[in-house]
Design an enzyme around this catalytic site. Structure first.
Site, PDB file in Angstrom:
ATOM      1  N   GLU A  12      73.708   0.929  28.495  1.00 16.12           N
ATOM      2  CA  GLU A  12      73.121   0.132  27.417  1.00 16.12           C
ATOM      3  C   GLU A  12      73.557  -1.339  27.459  1.00 16.12           C
ATOM      4  O   GLU A  12      72.867  -2.201  26.912  1.00 16.12           O
ATOM      5  CB  GLU A  12      73.447   0.765  26.060  1.00 16.12           C
ATOM      6  CG  GLU A  12      72.693   2.088  25.877  1.00 16.12           C
ATOM      7  CD  GLU A  12      73.132   2.882  24.674  1.00 16.12           C
ATOM      8  OE1 GLU A  12      72.303   3.623  24.126  1.00 16.12           O
ATOM      9  OE2 GLU A  12      74.328   2.796  24.278  1.00 16.12           O
ATOM     10  N   GLY A  87      66.595   8.826  19.821  1.00 18.01           N
ATOM     11  CA  GLY A  87      65.514   9.798  19.775  1.00 18.01           C
ATOM     12  C   GLY A  87      64.565   9.436  18.634  1.00 18.01           C
ATOM     13  O   GLY A  87      64.992   8.922  17.600  1.00 18.01           O
ATOM     14  N   ILE A 161      70.388  15.492  19.397  1.00 17.23           N
ATOM     15  CA  ILE A 161      69.368  16.323  18.749  1.00 17.23           C
ATOM     16  C   ILE A 161      68.230  16.622  19.725  1.00 17.23           C
ATOM     17  O   ILE A 161      67.560  15.718  20.213  1.00 17.23           O
ATOM     18  CB  ILE A 161      68.827  15.641  17.469  1.00 17.23           C
ATOM     19  CG1 ILE A 161      69.970  15.318  16.497  1.00 17.23           C
ATOM     20  CG2 ILE A 161      67.770  16.516  16.801  1.00 17.23           C
ATOM     21  CD1 ILE A 161      70.821  16.491  16.045  1.00 17.23           C
ATOM     22  N   MET A 181      73.716   8.411  17.743  1.00 21.66           N
ATOM     23  CA  MET A 181      75.064   8.931  17.535  1.00 21.66           C
ATOM     24  C   MET A 181      76.119   7.870  17.193  1.00 21.66           C
ATOM     25  O   MET A 181      77.307   8.197  17.164  1.00 21.66           O
ATOM     26  CB  MET A 181      75.492   9.742  18.776  1.00 21.66           C
ATOM     27  CG  MET A 181      74.531  10.876  19.091  1.00 21.66           C
ATOM     28  SD  MET A 181      74.942  11.818  20.571  1.00 21.66           S
ATOM     29  CE  MET A 181      76.469  12.609  20.062  1.00 21.66           C
ATOM     30  N   GLU A 182      75.708   6.619  16.945  1.00 18.30           N
ATOM     31  CA  GLU A 182      76.712   5.578  16.683  1.00 18.30           C
ATOM     32  C   GLU A 182      76.365   4.598  15.554  1.00 18.30           C
ATOM     33  O   GLU A 182      77.273   4.038  14.920  1.00 18.30           O
ATOM     34  CB  GLU A 182      76.958   4.727  17.958  1.00 18.30           C
ATOM     35  CG  GLU A 182      77.490   5.488  19.149  1.00 18.30           C
ATOM     36  CD  GLU A 182      76.400   6.190  19.951  1.00 18.30           C
ATOM     37  OE1 GLU A 182      75.207   5.824  19.780  1.00 18.30           O
ATOM     38  OE2 GLU A 182      76.724   7.103  20.729  1.00 18.30           O
ATOM     39  N   ASP A 205      63.539   9.348  23.838  1.00 23.25           N
ATOM     40  CA  ASP A 205      63.136  10.771  23.803  1.00 23.25           C
ATOM     41  C   ASP A 205      62.639  11.074  22.396  1.00 23.25           C
ATOM     42  O   ASP A 205      62.755  10.232  21.498  1.00 23.25           O
ATOM     43  CB  ASP A 205      64.326  11.677  24.153  1.00 23.25           C
ATOM     44  CG  ASP A 205      65.505  11.471  23.209  1.00 23.25           C
ATOM     45  OD1 ASP A 205      66.396  10.681  23.536  1.00 23.25           O
ATOM     46  OD2 ASP A 205      65.503  12.055  22.105  1.00 23.25           O
TER      47      ASP A 205
END
Ligand code: SAH
Length: 240
Positions: A12, A87, A161, A181-182, A205
């Site tokens: 990233e 996602g 997920i 997640m962050e 995704d």
């Protein structure tokens, strides 16, 4: 002004570390030093007149919290821009779409048995909001570049997920558009320390049964879409 640029994974922030002919604006970024601290590498440098500190945290809320706090407290960043992938929860979002968070929440924070809403703990808030002036700046950049930038609610939790059921629950409970997640961990740190922040994600995704395959296939491409936009924001923030 010192600006922190943060990602979760090396992919990233990698576009900032490699010189690419496809990214002419990056020619204005000069790295000056790097420092290992608390298990992460912090790259310092300049983008025109701006001081930059750049790092990836590793995946998850705890790692993100450590890195965000370090960027602000140890490196003295006055602003934090997060770049990465997520996602899609909102079915209107496709792979590669850019989402700027208007609010972030922790979908896995749960003391609801005591009657509290999901994502809430006493003295906290379900949603933490990024700086409106940075959202406005991002909108100006998007318009000038002809890039489609969506606004959306981002839900954060310590789980990748890949389930339509969990995704539907998060969508319904938090009105979330994207999941990662962050982001909310970074938001909580910046909000508590009163430092303006901005969280940008490009969709990698659809957080469904195909998610892990799509993630692997689109991580680099989507990470680059996000980092390119942050570079354009730096250009707008710099003066000459
Ligand atoms: N393939 C990696 C793990 C990726 S975890 C490995 O094996 O090391 C997913 C990362 O991308 C996290 O940093 C998260 O913020 C983001 N992300 C993208 N899609 C996600 C999804 N469907 N659910 C949760 N996080 C997602």
């Amino acid at each position: 002004m010192k600006i922190a640029i943060m990602g979760a994974m090396l992919e990233e922030i990698e576009p900032f570390l490699t010189h690419s002919a496809h990214e002419p604006l990056l020619a204005n970024f000069r790295k000056t030093s790097k420092l290992r601290y608390g298990g992460n590498t912090y790259h310092e440098g300049k983008y025109k007149d701006l001081d930059i500190v750049l790092a990836y945290s590793k995946i998850g809320k705890v790692n993100a919290t450590l890195t965000a706090a370090t960027l602000l407290e140890k490196f003295g960043a006055d602003m934090l821009l997060f770049t990465g992938v997520a996602g899609a929860v909102n079915s209107a979002l496709s792979i590669g779409d850019l989402v700027a968070a208007t609010a972030l929440c922790q979908h896995d924070l749960d003391i609801s048995i005591f009657g509290h809403p999901h994502g809430f703990v006493p003295e906290g808030a379900v949603y933490v909001k990024p700086a409106t002036q940075l959202l406005a700046l991002a909108d100006r950049v998007a318009k000038a570049k002809g890039v489609a930038l969506r606004h959306g609610i981002i839900a954060t939790g310590d789980q990748f997920i890949a389930s339509s059921e969990r995704k539907a629950w998060v969508a319904q409970t938090f009105q979330a558009d994207a999941i990662e997640m962050e982001g909310a961990a970074v938001a909580v740190v910046c909000d508590a320390l009163e430092v303006p922040f901005f969280i940008l994600r490009a969709i990698s995704d659809a957080a469904d049964m195909e998610a892990q395959f799509d993630f692997d296939a689109f991580l680099k491409e989507s990470a680059k879409i996000s980092s390119s936009f942050v570079i354009a924001m730096l250009e707008e923030l710099s003066h000459g």
